[in-house]
Design a protein around this motif. Structure first.
Motif, PDB file in Angstrom:
ATOM      1  N   GLY A 400       0.829  -1.197   0.000  1.00 55.81           N
ATOM      2  CA  GLY A 400       0.000   0.000   0.000  1.00 55.81           C
ATOM      3  C   GLY A 400       0.857   1.237   0.000  1.00 55.81           C
ATOM      4  N   VAL A 401       0.450   2.242   0.779  1.00 56.08           N
ATOM      5  CA  VAL A 401       1.189   3.504   0.847  1.00 56.08           C
ATOM      6  C   VAL A 401       1.426   3.886   2.299  1.00 56.08           C
ATOM      7  N   ALA A 407      -2.790   3.797   3.723  1.00 53.18           N
ATOM      8  CA  ALA A 407      -3.769   2.842   3.212  1.00 53.18           C
ATOM      9  C   ALA A 407      -3.047   1.632   2.642  1.00 53.18           C
ATOM     10  N   HIS A 408      -3.591   0.430   2.891  1.00 54.63           N
ATOM     11  CA  HIS A 408      -2.906  -0.766   2.421  1.00 54.63           C
ATOM     12  C   HIS A 408      -3.857  -1.956   2.386  1.00 54.63           C
ATOM     13  N   ILE A 409      -3.475  -2.956   1.617  1.00 50.57           N
ATOM     14  CA  ILE A 409      -4.110  -4.263   1.671  1.00 50.57           C
ATOM     15  C   ILE A 409      -3.183  -5.182   2.443  1.00 50.57           C
ATOM     16  N   ALA A 410      -3.700  -5.767   3.517  1.00 50.30           N
ATOM     17  CA  ALA A 410      -2.938  -6.708   4.330  1.00 50.30           C
ATOM     18  C   ALA A 410      -3.530  -8.098   4.171  1.00 50.30           C
ATOM     19  N   ALA A 411      -2.660  -9.058   3.918  1.00 48.02           N
ATOM     20  CA  ALA A 411      -3.075 -10.459   3.910  1.00 48.02           C
ATOM     21  C   ALA A 411      -2.927 -11.013   5.318  1.00 48.02           C
ATOM     22  N   THR A 412      -3.925 -11.778   5.758  1.00 55.80           N
ATOM     23  CA  THR A 412      -3.887 -12.393   7.076  1.00 55.80           C
ATOM     24  C   THR A 412      -4.268 -13.863   6.958  1.00 55.80           C
ATOM     25  N   ALA A 497       4.642   1.098  -0.218  1.00 57.92           N
ATOM     26  CA  ALA A 497       5.113   0.453   1.004  1.00 57.92           C
ATOM     27  C   ALA A 497       4.808  -1.035   0.985  1.00 57.92           C
ATOM     28  N   LEU A 498       5.856  -1.852   1.094  1.00 65.80           N
ATOM     29  CA  LEU A 498       5.747  -3.295   1.311  1.00 65.80           C
ATOM     30  C   LEU A 498       6.013  -3.561   2.786  1.00 65.80           C
ATOM     31  N   PHE A 499       5.191  -4.389   3.428  1.00 63.61           N
ATOM     32  CA  PHE A 499       5.295  -4.535   4.876  1.00 63.61           C
ATOM     33  C   PHE A 499       4.894  -5.936   5.311  1.00 63.61           C
TER      34      PHE A 499
END
Length: 525
Positions: A400-401, A407-412, A497-499
């Motif tokens: 995301g950013v 704002a981001h998409i997180a995989a869980t 942003a990669l996290f």
């Protein structure tokens, strides 16, 4: 080298008629290919510029705040086409907060560097917030750099070497406006004198230049986003001051001038933009009564939107963007949000992939090892291919950013072992206030492999997050605002942003199989 996941995903997209770009796409291209250029040369957040010439080469130093490595340097042969040359600081020091331990240093860190070339060495002065001014030297712009600290902090130091070889720093802070001249010892380690030489209400961002018998002092006036120019026959004055350009109407408010090999001069100046951050514009300079004037005699006192390139014949280029992660070092376009934990990321554990192991953090804002790259205007997007097989329960890993709006998409991974994508994030309100939560959207993920896309439309000041497993891009959640604000967030424009983090114990991992950048608006959904 194209990694297996990228090949499989590209094949799936091709089958759907929606192939990913197979070659890296440049960002905004300022070089128009006809001998002219369009401002800005770099349509991204490159603030507090200082530019020098050494022979036929130009070098650009810029603020990097808490990003690590710190203090980015760029190289050009024509002032328009730039590549990243390196960084001065491999890591930031000065306390545990630089490691996101017990707090953060967003909006702090490295500010307003001043770059010069003297006695066969590059010399740079800068002041980290709360620390004394440092001077670093290197024989090669790529380093390594040797640094030492002075006995005081000079706000926005303007390093200057006079024709007799003497070294000085001009410094002023906007809350005061008094311009102080610090004289340095020959080895640059000691302040030998400090004199108040001028006063300009609200002045900071000092730059000192000499042309013939005149000294020129350039200062930003942040409270009105304007620039002043002062001149004197002596470094100690008396100085006379005139107003120059400003950010709102005529193109910028902090910068100076740089000479060309043929004796001409050009101006560089920073301009605030509400969504992308602070860009740097370039302008021809002409002289009127021994004063530098931005623009041309036909259109004076403004930065032109389009102009002839100062040096002809150079090949168009821009800083690197796309990355297949197939080398053992990160590309120079990348920076971590703070100092990374080097035990929890790797480019060699799985060749062709960037592996991010989940760090322990309560929120995205406090997570270490978030890997960032500058957003590019006027529009850009980036796609990443992720392998999520290694996710552990509780992990939040994705793309995301980071900025004011995070704002981001997180995989869980859920307790039953299934995978889920969640779009969300926070808006940083600054001053220790609670962060505002973005609306949350969720969707089940059918398998461990996914493409995530982040779109940044700076003309509309809106971002969008999407996902795909079969070539059909599906937005997740609502659009979000793109905001630059020096008082909140990171003091930078939005960055990709990669996290990967876990609010509980440090968990599993995410493997990133390529980062593909594009500036094309006709991206399929």
């Amino acid at each position: 080298m194209t990694s297996p996941l990228a090949t499989r995903l590209a094949a799936a997209l091709c089958a759907a008629g929606l192939a990913l770009a197979t070659a890296p796409t440049l960002a905004w291209q300022a070089d128009n290919g006809d001998g002219s250029y369009t401002n800005p040369p770099l349509n991204a957040d490159y603030p507090d510029p200082d530019i020098i010439r050494v022979g036929e080469d130009f070098y650009f130093a810029t603020t990097t705040f808490a990003n690590s490595p710190g203090l980015r340097l760029l190289h050009s042969r024509d002032l328009i086409n730039w590549r990243i040359a390196g960084h001065v600081l491999p890591r930031l020091d000065g306390g545990p907060a630089f490691d996101l331990n017990g707090g953060s240093v967003y909006r702090r860190g490295v500010f307003a560097p001043s770059l010069r070339f003297h006695d066969g060495q590059f010399v740079i002065a800068f002041t980290m917030v709360g620390q004394n001014t440092r001077i670093c030297r290197a024989t090669d712009i790529a380093g390594p750099w040797r640094c030492h600290s002075l006995d005081r902090a000079a706000f926005d130091p303007g390093l200057f070497f006079d024709t007799d070889g003497s070294a000085h720093i001009a410094t002023a802070i906007g809350s005061d406006g008094t311009v102080t001249l610090l004289s340095l010892s020959k080895d640059l380690t000691t302040v030998t004198a400090a004199r108040k030489i001028h006063y300009i209400q609200g002045a900071e961002g000092s730059k000192l230049i000499r042309r013939g018998d005149w000294y020129y002092l350039f200062n930003a006036i942040p409270r009105r986003l304007a620039m002043t120019i002062s001149r004197a026959r002596s470094l100690t004055g008396p100085w006379e001051t005139v107003n120059s350009i400003n950010s709102a109407q005529t193109g910028g408010h902090q910068g100076a001038i740089v000479d060309l090999a043929d004796g001409r001069w050009w101006g560089f100046v920073m301009q605030d933009k509400p969504s992308i951050g602070r860009i740097t514009n370039l302008s021809p300079i002409f002289w009127r009564d021994d004063w530098p004037v931005w623009g041309t005699p036909e259109a004076p006192d403004r930065v032109p939107a389009v102009a002839r390139k100062p040096v002809q014949g150079q090949t168009p280029q821009q800083p690197a963007t796309s990355d297949e992660f197939d080398t053992p070092q990160l590309g120079l376009q990348w920076a971590w949000n703070h100092n990374p934990d080097n035990t929890r990321w790797s480019l060699t554990a799985r060749p062709g992939f960037l592996r991010l192991q989940a760090t322990r953090a309560r929120t995205f804002w406090t997570a270490r090892n978030t890997l960032t790259q500058k957003g590019q205007g006027p529009y850009s997007r980036a796609d990443v291919a992720l392998d999520l097989q290694g996710l552990a329960p509780g992990d939040r890993c994705g793309f995301g950013v980071i900025g004011k709006v995070n704002a981001h998409i997180a995989a869980t991974r859920l307790d039953d072992g299934s995978l889920q994508l969640q779009m969300g994030g926070q808006v940083d309100e600054g001053d220790g206030k609670p962060q505002t939560e973005l609306p949350v959207a969720r969707t089940a993920l059918p398998g461990p492999r996914v493409l995530l896309r982040t779109e940044l439309d700076f003309e509309r000041a809106r971002g969008r997050l999407s996902w795909s497993t079969d070539g059909r891009w599906q937005p997740l959640g609502d659009e979000f605002a793109l905001i630059y604000d020096w008082r909140t967030g990171t003091f930078q424009g939005p960055q990709y942003a990669l996290f990967c983090f876990n609010p509980g114990a440090a968990g599993g991992r995410m493997d990133v199989d390529g980062f593909r950048f594009s500036d094309q608006r006709d991206a399929p959904r």
